[in-house]
Scaffold this motif. Structure first.
Motif, PDB file in Angstrom:
ATOM      1  N   SER A 187       0.824  -1.211   0.000  1.00 21.94           N
ATOM      2  CA  SER A 187       0.000   0.000   0.000  1.00 21.94           C
ATOM      3  C   SER A 187       0.860   1.263   0.000  1.00 21.94           C
ATOM      4  O   SER A 187       0.673   2.164   0.837  1.00 21.94           O
ATOM      5  N   GLU A 188       1.814   1.300  -0.890  1.00 21.76           N
ATOM      6  CA  GLU A 188       2.679   2.460  -1.146  1.00 21.76           C
ATOM      7  C   GLU A 188       3.693   2.742  -0.037  1.00 21.76           C
ATOM      8  O   GLU A 188       4.408   3.751  -0.105  1.00 21.76           O
ATOM      9  N   THR A 189       3.766   1.868   0.959  1.00 23.90           N
ATOM     10  CA  THR A 189       4.694   2.071   2.076  1.00 23.90           C
ATOM     11  C   THR A 189       5.725   0.954   2.103  1.00 23.90           C
ATOM     12  O   THR A 189       5.382  -0.212   1.906  1.00 23.90           O
ATOM     13  N   GLN A 190       6.973   1.329   2.360  1.00 23.64           N
ATOM     14  CA  GLN A 190       7.992   0.303   2.495  1.00 23.64           C
ATOM     15  C   GLN A 190       7.784  -0.429   3.817  1.00 23.64           C
ATOM     16  O   GLN A 190       7.866   0.172   4.891  1.00 23.64           O
ATOM     17  N   ARG A 191       7.565  -1.730   3.743  1.00 26.62           N
ATOM     18  CA  ARG A 191       7.227  -2.492   4.942  1.00 26.62           C
ATOM     19  C   ARG A 191       8.463  -3.153   5.542  1.00 26.62           C
ATOM     20  O   ARG A 191       8.520  -3.409   6.732  1.00 26.62           O
ATOM     21  N   ASN A 192       9.431  -3.449   4.694  1.00 25.84           N
ATOM     22  CA  ASN A 192      10.649  -4.083   5.190  1.00 25.84           C
ATOM     23  C   ASN A 192      11.765  -3.828   4.198  1.00 25.84           C
ATOM     24  O   ASN A 192      11.521  -3.596   3.003  1.00 25.84           O
ATOM     25  N   LYS A 193      12.992  -3.875   4.709  1.00 29.02           N
ATOM     26  CA  LYS A 193      14.137  -3.581   3.862  1.00 29.02           C
ATOM     27  C   LYS A 193      15.239  -4.574   4.168  1.00 29.02           C
ATOM     28  O   LYS A 193      15.497  -4.895   5.335  1.00 29.02           O
ATOM     29  N   GLY A 194      15.904  -5.045   3.149  1.00 33.29           N
ATOM     30  CA  GLY A 194      17.025  -5.954   3.331  1.00 33.29           C
ATOM     31  C   GLY A 194      18.306  -5.187   3.576  1.00 33.29           C
ATOM     32  O   GLY A 194      18.319  -3.960   3.725  1.00 33.29           O
ATOM     33  N   ASN A 195      19.398  -5.905   3.587  1.00 38.74           N
ATOM     34  CA  ASN A 195      20.683  -5.337   3.934  1.00 38.74           C
ATOM     35  C   ASN A 195      21.440  -4.878   2.685  1.00 38.74           C
ATOM     36  O   ASN A 195      22.459  -5.457   2.310  1.00 38.74           O
ATOM     37  N   PHE A 196      20.934  -3.871   2.042  1.00 42.65           N
ATOM     38  CA  PHE A 196      21.565  -3.302   0.854  1.00 42.65           C
ATOM     39  C   PHE A 196      21.853  -1.826   1.093  1.00 42.65           C
ATOM     40  O   PHE A 196      21.162  -1.173   1.872  1.00 42.65           O
ATOM     41  N   PRO A 197      22.874  -1.290   0.396  1.00 41.32           N
ATOM     42  CA  PRO A 197      23.199   0.134   0.610  1.00 41.32           C
ATOM     43  C   PRO A 197      22.101   1.050   0.107  1.00 41.32           C
ATOM     44  O   PRO A 197      21.206   0.649  -0.641  1.00 41.32           O
TER      45      PRO A 197
END
Lengths: 114, 114
Positions: free
Chosen positions: B51-61
């Protein structure tokens, strides 16, 4: 120790053989177990999924989970050349949340020879 | 029902350039995840949007970023490309049901950085 370990192969079998593909995992919190198949130059496609110990069968494919040993397997009966692909296991520790909880093995490359 | 569509299929860029990849999820799927796949590292989670929101992020720069639009289509951007960014970038949309969340992948964008 990595969270999910999968033998990369390659694995080569004759047509009609029974194939066994395996993954081990380290975190007992993992609850959901999936197998994806990836053909060359394509994205992975979901093949099997389960969330409990035991066996689940779908045609020539059987997924097996042993939570006590932290070991999952995919069996392919009567293997066909069209089964030649890379098989990835995927394991998730929660449900209904974020895909960041989904961990993939590196994949086993299978070749079925006619 | 149309699958996940990724464009372009292939890209060749040079170091220092930036690139934008596009993904259209399956109709009705609101979650879109991005993965990087390389022979050495396998599938690695980049980020997920819901829904247009970042819910999770991995380990990238921070050079790796993404966004999702109101129609659930998503883009990812990589700035200041490095040789090591050469990979298959996969987008997946998610269907939530019993037994876990199932990812449906596109065919990917093969990025080569020269």
């Amino acid at each position: 120790q990595k969270e999910v370990e999968q033998d990369p192969g390659p694995l080569s079998v004759p047509e009609g053989a029974i194939v066994s593909l395996n993954c081990t995992y380290s975190n007992s919190a993992f609850q959901y177990f999936m197998w994806y198949r990836q053909y060359s130059r394509k994205g992975p496609e979901l093949l099997m999924y389960t969330y409990s110990s035991g066996n689940k069968e779908d045609g020539r494919f059987t997924a097996q989970v042993d939570k006590s040993s932290k070991y999952i397997s995919l069996f392919i009966r009567d293997s066909q050349p069209s089964d030649s692909a890379t098989y990835l296991c995927a394991i998730q520790d929660s449900y209904g949340g974020s895909q960041g909880n989904l961990i993939f093995g590196k994949g086993t490359k299978l070749s079925v020879k006619p | 029902k149309a699958g996940v569509t990724q464009t372009p299929r292939y890209l060749i860029k040079t170091r220092g350039q930036q690139v934008t990849l596009s993904c259209s999820p399956i109709s009705g799927h609101r979650s879109v995840s991005w993965y990087q796949q390389t022979p050495g590292q396998g599938l690695q989670f980049l980020f997920e949007y819901f829904s247009e929101t970042q819910r999770n992020k991995g380990n990238f720069p921070g050079r790796f970023s993404g966004r999702q639009f109101s129609n659930s289509r998503s883009e990812m951007n990589v700035s200041t490309l490095e040789l090591g960014d050469s990979a298959l970038y996969l987008c997946a949309s998610t269907r939530t049901s019993s037994g876990g969340e199932k990812l449906f992948f596109g065919s990917g964008t093969q990025l080569s950085v020269l």
